[in-house]
Motif scaffolding. Structure first.
Motif, PDB file in Angstrom:
ATOM      1  N   CYS A  62      33.999 -20.365  -3.223  1.00 57.15           N
ATOM      2  CA  CYS A  62      32.860 -18.813  -2.340  1.00 57.15           C
ATOM      3  C   CYS A  62      31.708 -18.679  -3.638  1.00 57.15           C
ATOM      4  N   GLU A  63      32.176 -18.282  -4.293  1.00 61.10           N
ATOM      5  CA  GLU A  63      31.222 -17.718  -5.295  1.00 61.10           C
ATOM      6  C   GLU A  63      30.007 -18.952  -6.201  1.00 61.10           C
ATOM      7  N   ALA A  64      30.716 -20.085  -5.884  1.00 58.67           N
ATOM      8  CA  ALA A  64      29.928 -21.060  -5.673  1.00 58.67           C
ATOM      9  C   ALA A  64      29.051 -21.545  -5.227  1.00 58.67           C
ATOM     10  N   LEU A  65      28.870 -21.576  -3.878  1.00 61.55           N
ATOM     11  CA  LEU A  65      28.335 -21.814  -2.799  1.00 61.55           C
ATOM     12  C   LEU A  65      28.434 -21.156  -1.441  1.00 61.55           C
ATOM     13  N   LEU A  66      29.180 -21.033  -0.909  1.00 56.49           N
ATOM     14  CA  LEU A  66      30.089 -20.286   0.273  1.00 56.49           C
ATOM     15  C   LEU A  66      29.137 -19.259   0.560  1.00 56.49           C
ATOM     16  N   ALA A  67      29.575 -17.967  -0.261  1.00 51.80           N
ATOM     17  CA  ALA A  67      29.117 -17.343   0.285  1.00 51.80           C
ATOM     18  C   ALA A  67      27.159 -16.874  -1.110  1.00 51.80           C
ATOM     19  N   ASN A  68      26.469 -15.844  -0.382  1.00 53.83           N
ATOM     20  CA  ASN A  68      25.914 -15.388  -1.457  1.00 53.83           C
ATOM     21  C   ASN A  68      26.020 -13.873  -2.025  1.00 53.83           C
ATOM     22  N   THR A  69      26.749 -14.019  -2.329  1.00 54.27           N
ATOM     23  CA  THR A  69      27.477 -13.133  -3.376  1.00 54.27           C
ATOM     24  C   THR A  69      26.407 -12.056  -4.104  1.00 54.27           C
ATOM     25  N   VAL A  70      25.301 -11.519  -3.272  1.00 51.39           N
ATOM     26  CA  VAL A  70      24.129 -10.718  -3.701  1.00 51.39           C
ATOM     27  C   VAL A  70      25.015  -9.568  -3.138  1.00 51.39           C
ATOM     28  N   ILE A  71      25.163 -10.078  -1.421  1.00 53.25           N
ATOM     29  CA  ILE A  71      24.699  -9.890   0.068  1.00 53.25           C
ATOM     30  C   ILE A  71      25.331  -9.262   0.331  1.00 53.25           C
ATOM     31  N   GLU A  72      26.784 -10.242   0.152  1.00 50.81           N
ATOM     32  CA  GLU A  72      27.965 -10.662   1.318  1.00 50.81           C
ATOM     33  C   GLU A  72      29.381 -10.534   1.057  1.00 50.81           C
ATOM     34  N   SER A  73      30.283  -9.971   1.358  1.00 48.05           N
ATOM     35  CA  SER A  73      31.674 -10.280   0.876  1.00 48.05           C
ATOM     36  C   SER A  73      32.264 -11.196   1.506  1.00 48.05           C
ATOM     37  N   TRP A  74      33.548 -11.438   1.376  1.00 47.04           N
ATOM     38  CA  TRP A  74      34.059 -12.750   1.978  1.00 47.04           C
ATOM     39  C   TRP A  74      35.744 -12.679   1.302  1.00 47.04           C
ATOM     40  N   ARG A  75      36.344 -12.996   2.554  1.00 46.24           N
ATOM     41  CA  ARG A  75      37.741 -12.514   2.620  1.00 46.24           C
ATOM     42  C   ARG A  75      38.849 -13.680   2.918  1.00 46.24           C
ATOM     43  N   VAL A  76      39.673 -14.316   1.839  1.00 41.98           N
ATOM     44  CA  VAL A  76      40.142 -15.812   2.127  1.00 41.98           C
ATOM     45  C   VAL A  76      41.675 -15.650   2.744  1.00 41.98           C
ATOM     46  N   GLU A  77      41.696 -16.466   4.196  1.00 46.52           N
ATOM     47  CA  GLU A  77      42.956 -16.823   4.317  1.00 46.52           C
ATOM     48  C   GLU A  77      43.809 -17.697   4.396  1.00 46.52           C
TER      49      GLU A  77
END
Length: 79
Positions: A62-77
């Motif tokens: 997520c930090e490297a590719l899947l999410a734009n860490t400046v404007i997006e948050s993520w949750r992993v299941e």
């Protein structure tokens, strides 16, 4: 092992797609929808067997590719 990543815009970031959905729902007669946040879901098939290690690795993805860490948050299941 499968992992599901849910990615959403961070609170405070404008969501023009969400606003367009909210407006369209109103036009279709769905009243009472006061806000919509639009995001994305990514499902991964992993070779990993350790759930904790898999979750950590997906977080790095997520930090490297899947999410734009400046404007997006993520949750992993881990499924």
């Amino acid at each position: 092992m499968k992992a599901r990543v849910t990615i959403m815009l961070k609170t405070g970031v404008l969501d023009p797609q969400g606003e367009a959905i909210r407006h369209a729902l109103g036009n279709l007669g769905f009243k009472g929808v006061e806000g919509v946040r639009q995001g994305k879901v990514i499902e991964l098939d992993l070779a990993a067997t350790d759930p904790a290690a898999a979750e950590a690795e997906v977080g790095r993805m997520c930090e490297a590719l899947l999410a734009n860490t400046v404007i997006e948050s993520w949750r992993v299941e881990i499924l």
